[in-house]
Every structure is written in structure tokens, then in C-alpha cells.
Design a protein around this motif. Structure first.
Motif, mmCIF file in Angstrom:
data_model
loop_
_atom_site.group_PDB
_atom_site.id
_atom_site.type_symbol
_atom_site.label_atom_id
_atom_site.label_comp_id
_atom_site.label_asym_id
_atom_site.label_seq_id
_atom_site.Cartn_x
_atom_site.Cartn_y
_atom_site.Cartn_z
ATOM 1 N N VAL A 1 -6.840 11.240 25.485
ATOM 2 C CA VAL A 1 -6.319 9.954 25.008
ATOM 3 C C VAL A 1 -5.012 9.635 25.718
ATOM 4 C CG1 VAL A 1 -7.404 10.121 22.737
ATOM 5 C CG2 VAL A 1 -5.092 10.992 23.061
ATOM 6 N N ASP B 1 -10.237 8.082 27.492
ATOM 7 C CA ASP B 1 -9.332 7.506 26.499
ATOM 8 C C ASP B 1 -9.949 7.537 25.099
ATOM 9 O OD1 ASP B 1 -6.967 6.496 25.581
ATOM 10 O OD2 ASP B 1 -7.256 4.474 26.360
ATOM 11 N N GLY B 2 -10.503 8.681 24.751
ATOM 12 C CA GLY B 2 -11.113 8.880 23.437
ATOM 13 C C GLY B 2 -12.555 8.427 23.341
#
Length: 195
Positions: free
Chosen positions: A185, A66-67
Motif C-alpha cells: 500500500v 496499492d492494496g
């Protein structure tokens, strides 16, 4: 735990093949043993089996979770030292009293606990952590979210296996996309997809 890497790498080949180049080789037994000595606690078997395939990712501007970066064992130790140094300096006390967090049930109310082991990093002091010292209602090895500037502590999953299984399921379901500037992401994140 190799099955999760096989599934994740298959997704990367289809959606973001360059991410395969930032995966580290598997961690050595000696490196894991060194981390366990540092934190003075054994690490969960599922975590060690997962890291035996790939020792997280190389430092890059794109994150796999998620980044956020999936930390290598060396980077886990570096981040742990950073938090431990703050604890030793009294950063998490005020007028000689510990500063408490507002945790979900099952997490201790510390601001930071030496048995919260950072496994991801956004580069700004926020992490997902292995919780090796849960409150009585929690689960040893649960995954918790730790924010450096927010007092809430959240349970993300009851174990490392549950967390990685859920994350890979979500990636395969299409809940996550690859954005060149950020990495993998969540589709609902307000990143500019054209960056």
C-alpha cells in the motif's frame, strides 16, 4: 518485461517474502488467446510479455498493487463478464439514454466500455483497466482508473509499460510499504499499519 518482475520480486524478498507465494506461474498462450477472443481485440505486447512471467496473483486478501489484486487472466475474464453482463442488462442507461462518465481527455465518456479490460481489483468493483478503445486524444493501451460508483474516469499512464515501470520505481523509492492485512500500500494511505 521480465526486468520489472525481477525488480519487484527482489523488493518482495527484502520486505514481504510471503508475497512471492501468491504469484501465479506465467500465463499460457492459449489463455491469452482465449481472452483476446472474448474481448475481440488483441492485447498490448508489453502486457502479454509481463503476464508470460507471472499470470497475476492468486486470490488472497493481500493485494500487490496499492492494496488491490493484480488479476490473473482468468480473473480478468471473470471481471470483464461481470461488467459486460451489467451492460447487456441496460444498467448503464437511463430512459433509453447511455449514462455518461466524466472522463479525462483521451477517455471515452462511457460508464463502462467492453474494451476497458480490468487488470486490478479492490474487490468492490473498482479497477485499473487497459483502455483498448481510447478517445482520439488518448493512447491505445493506456491505463485508466474505473470506479463503480463515481463518474470520473482518470488516465493513470499512457501505456502498460509506463504504468508498471512507474509503479516499480515508486516501490523501490519507498513510496509503498507492506502491511500484512492489505498487502503493498502507498505509505500515505490511512490503513492501520498495526492490523
Amino acid at each position: 518485461m521480465q526486468e520489472y518482475w525481477i525488480r519487484w520480486e527482489t523488493w518482495m524478498r527484502q520486505h514481504a517474502p510471503k508475497l512471492l507465494n501468491i504469484l501465479n506461474p506465467g500465463v499460457t498462450y492459449e489463455a491469452v488467446e482465449s481472452l483476446e477472443k472474448l474481448i475481440d481485440s488483441p492485447l498490448p505486447a508489453d502486457f502479454k510479455a509481463f503476464y508470460a512471467v507471472h499470470d497475476g496473483q492468486r486470490k488472497a486478501r493481500t493485494g500487490l498493487v496499492d492494496g488491490d489484486l493484480l488479476l490473473s487472466v482468468e480473473d480478468i475474464a471473470d471481471n470483464w463478464h461481470y461488467w459486460q453482463d451489467l451492460l447487456d442488462a441496460g444498467t448503464f442507461t437511463y430512459n433509453d439514454h447511455p449514462i455518461a462518465s466524466e472522463p479525462d481527455t483521451g477517455i471515452r465518456s462511457s460508464w463502462w466500455n467492453p474494451l476497458w479490460i480490468p487488470i486490478t481489483s479492490d474487490g468492490f468493483g473498482n479497477h485499473l483497466c487497459l483502455d483498448l478503445d481510447p478517445a482520439p486524444e488518448g493512447h491505445h493501451g493506456q491505463i485508466i482508473a474505473l470506479w463503480h460508483d463515481d463518474n470520473h474516469r482518470e488516465i493513470v499512464a499512457s501505456s502498460f509499460r509506463e504504468w508498471i515501470s512507474g509503479y516499480i520505481d515508486a516501490i523501490e523509492r519507498g513510496d509503498y510499504v507492506f502491511v500484512k492485512k492489505w498487502g503493498i500500500v502507498h505509505k500515505g494511505t490511512s490503513f492501520n499499519y498495526n492490523d
